[in-house]
Motif scaffolding. Structure first.
Motif, short mmCIF file in Angstrom:
data_model
loop_
_atom_site.label_atom_id
_atom_site.label_comp_id
_atom_site.label_asym_id
_atom_site.label_seq_id
_atom_site.Cartn_x
_atom_site.Cartn_y
_atom_site.Cartn_z
N ILE A 175 5.14 -0.40 -6.89
CA ILE A 175 5.73 0.13 -8.46
C ILE A 175 6.37 1.19 -8.32
O ILE A 175 6.70 2.17 -6.90
N ASP A 176 6.91 2.08 -8.95
CA ASP A 176 7.83 2.86 -9.19
C ASP A 176 7.50 4.44 -9.51
O ASP A 176 7.24 4.44 -10.73
N PHE A 177 7.00 5.00 -8.82
CA PHE A 177 6.62 5.84 -9.58
C PHE A 177 6.97 7.30 -9.84
O PHE A 177 6.51 7.81 -10.43
N ASP A 178 8.11 7.08 -9.28
CA ASP A 178 9.58 8.32 -10.03
C ASP A 178 9.30 7.82 -11.32
O ASP A 178 9.06 8.65 -12.22
N ALA A 179 9.53 6.87 -11.41
CA ALA A 179 9.71 6.61 -12.91
C ALA A 179 8.41 6.26 -13.88
O ALA A 179 8.67 6.81 -15.42
N LEU A 180 7.30 6.29 -13.22
CA LEU A 180 5.68 6.49 -14.01
C LEU A 180 5.60 7.60 -13.90
O LEU A 180 5.09 7.99 -15.85
N ASN A 186 2.34 13.78 -15.74
CA ASN A 186 1.08 13.76 -14.92
C ASN A 186 -0.41 12.25 -15.37
O ASN A 186 -1.01 12.40 -16.28
N PRO A 187 -0.24 11.93 -14.16
CA PRO A 187 -1.40 10.47 -14.51
C PRO A 187 -2.49 11.42 -14.96
O PRO A 187 -3.53 12.09 -14.54
N SER A 188 -3.11 10.34 -15.78
CA SER A 188 -4.84 10.48 -16.02
C SER A 188 -5.79 10.49 -14.97
O SER A 188 -5.47 9.23 -14.52
N GLY A 189 -6.73 11.11 -15.41
CA GLY A 189 -7.38 11.03 -14.18
C GLY A 189 -8.25 9.57 -14.77
O GLY A 189 -9.08 8.77 -14.03
N ALA A 245 3.56 10.98 -7.14
CA ALA A 245 4.46 10.22 -6.48
C ALA A 245 4.61 10.57 -5.46
O ALA A 245 5.01 9.66 -4.82
N GLU A 246 5.24 12.11 -4.90
CA GLU A 246 5.06 11.52 -3.09
C GLU A 246 3.92 11.61 -2.36
O GLU A 246 4.94 10.81 -1.36
N PHE A 247 2.11 11.46 -2.87
CA PHE A 247 1.94 11.21 -2.09
C PHE A 247 1.88 9.62 -1.82
O PHE A 247 1.63 8.51 -0.89
N ALA A 248 1.97 8.79 -3.11
CA ALA A 248 1.85 7.40 -3.24
C ALA A 248 2.57 6.24 -2.21
O ALA A 248 2.67 6.05 -1.86
N ARG A 249 4.12 6.83 -2.82
CA ARG A 249 5.76 7.12 -2.47
C ARG A 249 5.18 7.18 -0.45
O ARG A 249 5.26 6.23 0.49
#
Length: 338
Positions: A175-180, A186-189, A245-249
């Motif tokens: 996954i490209d988290f920055d693009a996401l 904000n990603p939804s719960g 995104a920071e955490f996932a990367r």
């Protein structure tokens, strides 16, 4: 419109169970009395128990709400710790909202957590023990790597995500988290809940709801516990996009806790700078944090590390009878030696 109590084709036992669940109105109420004592930029600090007892601060995940730690009077982690002689604090995160999509990990760790630790230290004239839960364990590790701590407890905390069988890490690498985040904010719960459920679809789907009929004639406490769990699982808050995104990367793509490279406002996070006593608990069949990913902690900290392994899955560390019979008495005994 079909109501939960009129499910077509449902067995009588299932219909009775659904009817009882629909009438339940107390499943969102806390079990253990709490007092809000202060606010940080992104959280409320709650206190449980007597202020003259040794303090312990729980740092919970950003992904879910902390209700799992106070699920029922029989399985409340918070109550167990309070009854064990501690003054328990919980940092309850605020949902970020669209205006705070650019919050960083540093804002949570160097800001909110550091402020809560300082507030508790001033209130008690002693530093708190820290207890980090799942993702909150990572946040607690980062804090302990940058600031001296009295002690650190981690529950189901991912440390080495390069180990075999780590489904979240395998998913994250694609996954490209920055693009996401750029596309969605904000990603939804609800979206995160769907991702977690997809990693163990049978246990969190047909198997779980197949047992719902057993609640048709169960006592009220069992029905309430089931509904509390349901609302907890599918009522997660949205996540601040940049911090997510920071955490996932860092954690899942770069394995930065063990490989290095995680920086918070220019400060390197190094686990070998954690010299305080550490208590690390993990579950044998955890599908979110594999045992090897959590057990790696003792190889990277310099403080004395006690590792405890329990049977069962991820949530078993919080709500299982085995955890309340073995894990929390052991943790309380360990804390009393410090």
């Amino acid at each position: 419109m079909t109501r939960p109590t009129d499910t077509p084709g449902a067995a009588p036992e299932l219909q009775r169970a659904l009817a009882r669940a629909a009438r339940l109105d107390g499943a969102n109420q806390p079990v253990t009395p709490a007092e809000p004592v202060t606010e940080t930029d992104n959280a409320t600090l709650y206190r449980y128990g007597h202020g003259d007892r040794p303090p312990l601060l729980i740092i919970y995940s950003l992904v879910n709400r902390p209700a799992i730690l106070d699920l029922s009077s029989q399985r409340s982690v918070v109550r167990r710790l309070v009854d064990g002689g501690l003054c328990v604090y919980l940092l309850a995160w605020h949902p970020p909202g669209a205006a705070r999509r650019y919050l960083r990990l540093a804002d949570y760790i160097l800001g909110d957590i550091a402020e809560a630790v300082a507030w508790i230290g001033n209130a008690h004239d002693q530093s708190p023990h820290l207890l980090g839960v799942c993702q909150g364990g990572v946040l607690a590790l980062c804090h302990a790597a940058l600031q001296p701590c009295r002690s650190l407890t981690t529950l189901a905390t991912p440390v080495d995500t390069g180990t075999d069988g780590d489904q979240l890490a395998a998913l994250a690498r694609a996954i490209d988290f920055d693009a996401l985040v750029q596309a969605t904010g904000n990603p939804s719960g609800q979206g995160m809940a769907a991702v977690f459920a997809s990693l163990k679809p049978f246990a969190l789907g047909p198997q779980r709801y197949g047992g719902l009929t057993a609640l048709a004639d169960a006592d009220a406490a069992a029905v309430e516990a089931f509904m509390r769990m349901e609302r907890w699982m599918y009522d997660g808050p949205d996540l601040a996009g940049q911090a997510f995104a920071e955490f996932a990367r860092a954690i899942y793509q770069d394995n930065a806790l063990v490989e290095g490279g995680l920086m918070l406002d220019g400060q390197p996070v190094r686990l070998d700078r954690i010299g305080c006593p550490v208590f690390n608990a993990l579950a044998e069949d955890d599908h979110l944090v594999p045992p090897a990913a959590a057990a790696a902690l003792e190889r990277h900290v310099t403080g004395r590390c006690t590792t405890t392994t329990l049977p069962g899955g991820h949530l078993g560390l919080f709500i299982s009878a085995e955890a309340h019979r073995r894990l929390y008495p052991a943790l309380l005994d360990w804390l009393q030696t410090l």
